[in-house]
Scaffold this motif. Structure first.
Motif, short mmCIF file in Angstrom:
data_model
loop_
_atom_site.label_atom_id
_atom_site.label_comp_id
_atom_site.label_asym_id
_atom_site.label_seq_id
_atom_site.Cartn_x
_atom_site.Cartn_y
_atom_site.Cartn_z
N PHE A 108 0.59 5.76 -17.83
CA PHE A 108 0.68 6.93 -16.96
C PHE A 108 -0.72 7.44 -16.61
O PHE A 108 -1.03 7.67 -15.44
CB PHE A 108 1.49 8.01 -17.69
N CYS A 109 -1.55 7.58 -17.61
CA CYS A 109 -2.93 8.06 -17.40
C CYS A 109 -3.74 7.08 -16.56
O CYS A 109 -4.49 7.49 -15.65
CB CYS A 109 -3.62 8.31 -18.74
N LYS A 110 -3.57 5.79 -16.81
CA LYS A 110 -4.29 4.77 -16.03
C LYS A 110 -3.86 4.80 -14.57
O LYS A 110 -4.69 4.66 -13.67
CB LYS A 110 -4.03 3.38 -16.61
N ASN A 111 -2.56 4.97 -14.32
CA ASN A 111 -2.08 5.03 -12.95
C ASN A 111 -2.57 6.27 -12.23
O ASN A 111 -2.89 6.21 -11.04
CB ASN A 111 -0.55 4.92 -12.90
N PHE A 112 -2.65 7.39 -12.93
CA PHE A 112 -3.22 8.59 -12.31
C PHE A 112 -4.68 8.34 -11.95
O PHE A 112 -5.11 8.67 -10.85
CB PHE A 112 -3.09 9.79 -13.25
N GLU A 113 -5.40 7.73 -12.86
CA GLU A 113 -6.81 7.41 -12.61
C GLU A 113 -6.95 6.47 -11.40
O GLU A 113 -7.78 6.68 -10.52
CB GLU A 113 -7.40 6.75 -13.86
N HIS A 114 -6.12 5.44 -11.37
CA HIS A 114 -6.20 4.42 -10.31
C HIS A 114 -5.79 4.95 -8.94
O HIS A 114 -6.47 4.72 -7.95
CB HIS A 114 -5.33 3.21 -10.69
N TYR A 115 -4.64 5.62 -8.86
CA TYR A 115 -4.09 6.02 -7.57
C TYR A 115 -4.57 7.38 -7.08
O TYR A 115 -4.55 7.63 -5.88
CB TYR A 115 -2.56 6.03 -7.62
N MET A 165 0.83 -1.17 0.00
CA MET A 165 0.00 0.00 0.00
C MET A 165 0.88 1.24 0.00
O MET A 165 1.85 1.32 0.70
CB MET A 165 -0.88 -0.04 1.24
N GLY A 166 0.50 2.22 -0.80
CA GLY A 166 1.27 3.44 -0.92
C GLY A 166 0.77 4.55 -0.01
O GLY A 166 0.02 4.33 0.93
N ILE A 167 1.17 5.75 -0.34
CA ILE A 167 0.81 6.95 0.40
C ILE A 167 -0.53 7.46 -0.10
O ILE A 167 -0.82 7.42 -1.30
CB ILE A 167 1.90 8.02 0.19
N CYS A 168 -1.32 7.99 0.77
CA CYS A 168 -2.59 8.60 0.41
C CYS A 168 -2.33 9.79 -0.52
O CYS A 168 -1.56 10.70 -0.18
CB CYS A 168 -3.30 9.05 1.69
N ALA A 169 -2.94 9.79 -1.69
CA ALA A 169 -2.70 10.83 -2.70
C ALA A 169 -3.03 12.22 -2.19
O ALA A 169 -2.26 13.17 -2.38
CB ALA A 169 -3.49 10.53 -3.97
N SER A 170 -4.15 12.37 -1.52
CA SER A 170 -4.54 13.70 -1.06
C SER A 170 -3.60 14.22 0.02
O SER A 170 -3.31 15.42 0.08
CB SER A 170 -5.99 13.70 -0.56
N GLU A 171 -3.07 13.33 0.85
CA GLU A 171 -2.11 13.74 1.87
C GLU A 171 -0.76 14.07 1.26
O GLU A 171 -0.10 15.04 1.67
CB GLU A 171 -1.98 12.67 2.95
N LEU A 172 -0.33 13.28 0.30
CA LEU A 172 0.92 13.59 -0.40
C LEU A 172 0.81 14.95 -1.08
O LEU A 172 1.72 15.77 -1.02
CB LEU A 172 1.24 12.50 -1.43
N LEU A 200 2.52 5.49 -5.93
CA LEU A 200 2.48 6.41 -4.77
C LEU A 200 3.21 5.83 -3.56
O LEU A 200 2.76 5.92 -2.43
CB LEU A 200 1.05 6.79 -4.38
N GLY A 201 4.35 5.25 -3.82
CA GLY A 201 5.19 4.77 -2.72
C GLY A 201 4.99 3.33 -2.35
O GLY A 201 5.48 2.88 -1.32
N ALA A 209 -1.11 22.62 -11.94
CA ALA A 209 -0.56 21.73 -12.97
C ALA A 209 0.73 21.06 -12.49
O ALA A 209 0.92 19.85 -12.68
CB ALA A 209 -0.32 22.50 -14.26
N ALA A 210 1.62 21.82 -11.86
CA ALA A 210 2.87 21.25 -11.34
C ALA A 210 2.56 20.21 -10.26
O ALA A 210 3.17 19.13 -10.22
CB ALA A 210 3.77 22.35 -10.79
N GLU A 211 1.60 20.53 -9.42
CA GLU A 211 1.19 19.62 -8.36
C GLU A 211 0.67 18.30 -8.96
O GLU A 211 1.07 17.21 -8.53
CB GLU A 211 0.09 20.31 -7.55
N ASN A 212 -0.20 18.40 -9.95
CA ASN A 212 -0.75 17.20 -10.58
C ASN A 212 0.31 16.42 -11.34
O ASN A 212 0.29 15.18 -11.33
CB ASN A 212 -1.90 17.57 -11.51
N LEU A 213 1.24 17.11 -11.97
CA LEU A 213 2.31 16.41 -12.69
C LEU A 213 3.14 15.56 -11.74
O LEU A 213 3.44 14.40 -12.03
CB LEU A 213 3.20 17.42 -13.43
N LEU A 214 3.50 16.11 -10.60
CA LEU A 214 4.31 15.35 -9.64
C LEU A 214 3.52 14.24 -8.98
O LEU A 214 4.05 13.14 -8.76
CB LEU A 214 4.93 16.29 -8.61
N LEU A 215 2.26 14.48 -8.69
CA LEU A 215 1.42 13.42 -8.13
C LEU A 215 1.26 12.28 -9.13
O LEU A 215 1.39 11.10 -8.77
CB LEU A 215 0.06 14.01 -7.74
N ALA A 216 1.03 12.63 -10.38
CA ALA A 216 0.91 11.61 -11.43
C ALA A 216 2.23 10.87 -11.63
O ALA A 216 2.24 9.66 -11.87
CB ALA A 216 0.46 12.26 -12.74
#
Length: 164
Positions: A149-156, A1-8, A41-42, A26-33
């Motif tokens: 990349f897009c699928k992982n952003f959607e999933h995590y 299990m990784g890090i909570c996306a909203s907390e990261l 996510l860890g 946009a920078a925030e979303n790029l790094l989260l993605a």
């Protein structure tokens, strides 16, 4: 299990980008993605058989290039990034910071993109364009695709935001 996306997003990525003076959604979303793509996510900080480290899976050679070829030429930014690193550990094991220090790793991940002359951020909700940036500037030799990349952003990320 990784890090909570909203907390990261809230506790690491956003404050780090603000400290560097480069914050945007946009920078925030790029790094989260990027963290979603590179490590789930860890979920893994150092996958077996890999040499890259941390939630952004940064290779020690790329880390060194960020410092030698980019930050060395931008002393004010280098000082900000160095301020994010651990006082003693950075001197003895600088690459370990990529796995143990989320703010420092986030700053280095940002410069994996920003150091490129032709880099510009897309709109904050354009994940497909961010996937192209990731493939072009961050991990051009990856076997993963922009679709992955897009699928992982959607999933995590998106799935967690919807569930919350």
């Amino acid at each position: 299990m990784g890090i909570c996306a909203s907390e990261l997003r809230q506790w690491v990525i956003k404050p780090t980008l603000k400290r560097l003076g480069v914050y945007s959604k946009a920078a925030e979303n790029l790094l989260l993605a990027t963290a979603a793509q590179e490590s789930g996510l860890g979920s893994h900080l150092k996958p077996a058989g890999q040499r890259a480290l941390g939630i952004y899976q940064i290779h020690s050679l790329a880390h060194r290039h960020i410092w030698d070829d980019y930050l060395a030429l931008h002393s004010d930014m280098a000082s900000l990034v160095r301020g994010l690193a651990s006082q003693h550990d950075f001197l003895t094991q600088p690459h370990a910071e990529l796995a143990t220090n989320l703010s420092y790793a986030t700053a280095i991940a940002w410069f994996m993109y920003a150091r490129n002359e032709n880099f510009s951020l897309p709109k904050s909700n354009d994940i497909e364009a961010m996937a192209v940036l990731w493939k072009r500037f961050y991990h051009p030799k990856s076997k993963s695709s922009t679709k992955d990349f897009c699928k992982n952003f959607e999933h995590y990320v998106i799935a967690e935001e919807v569930a919350a």
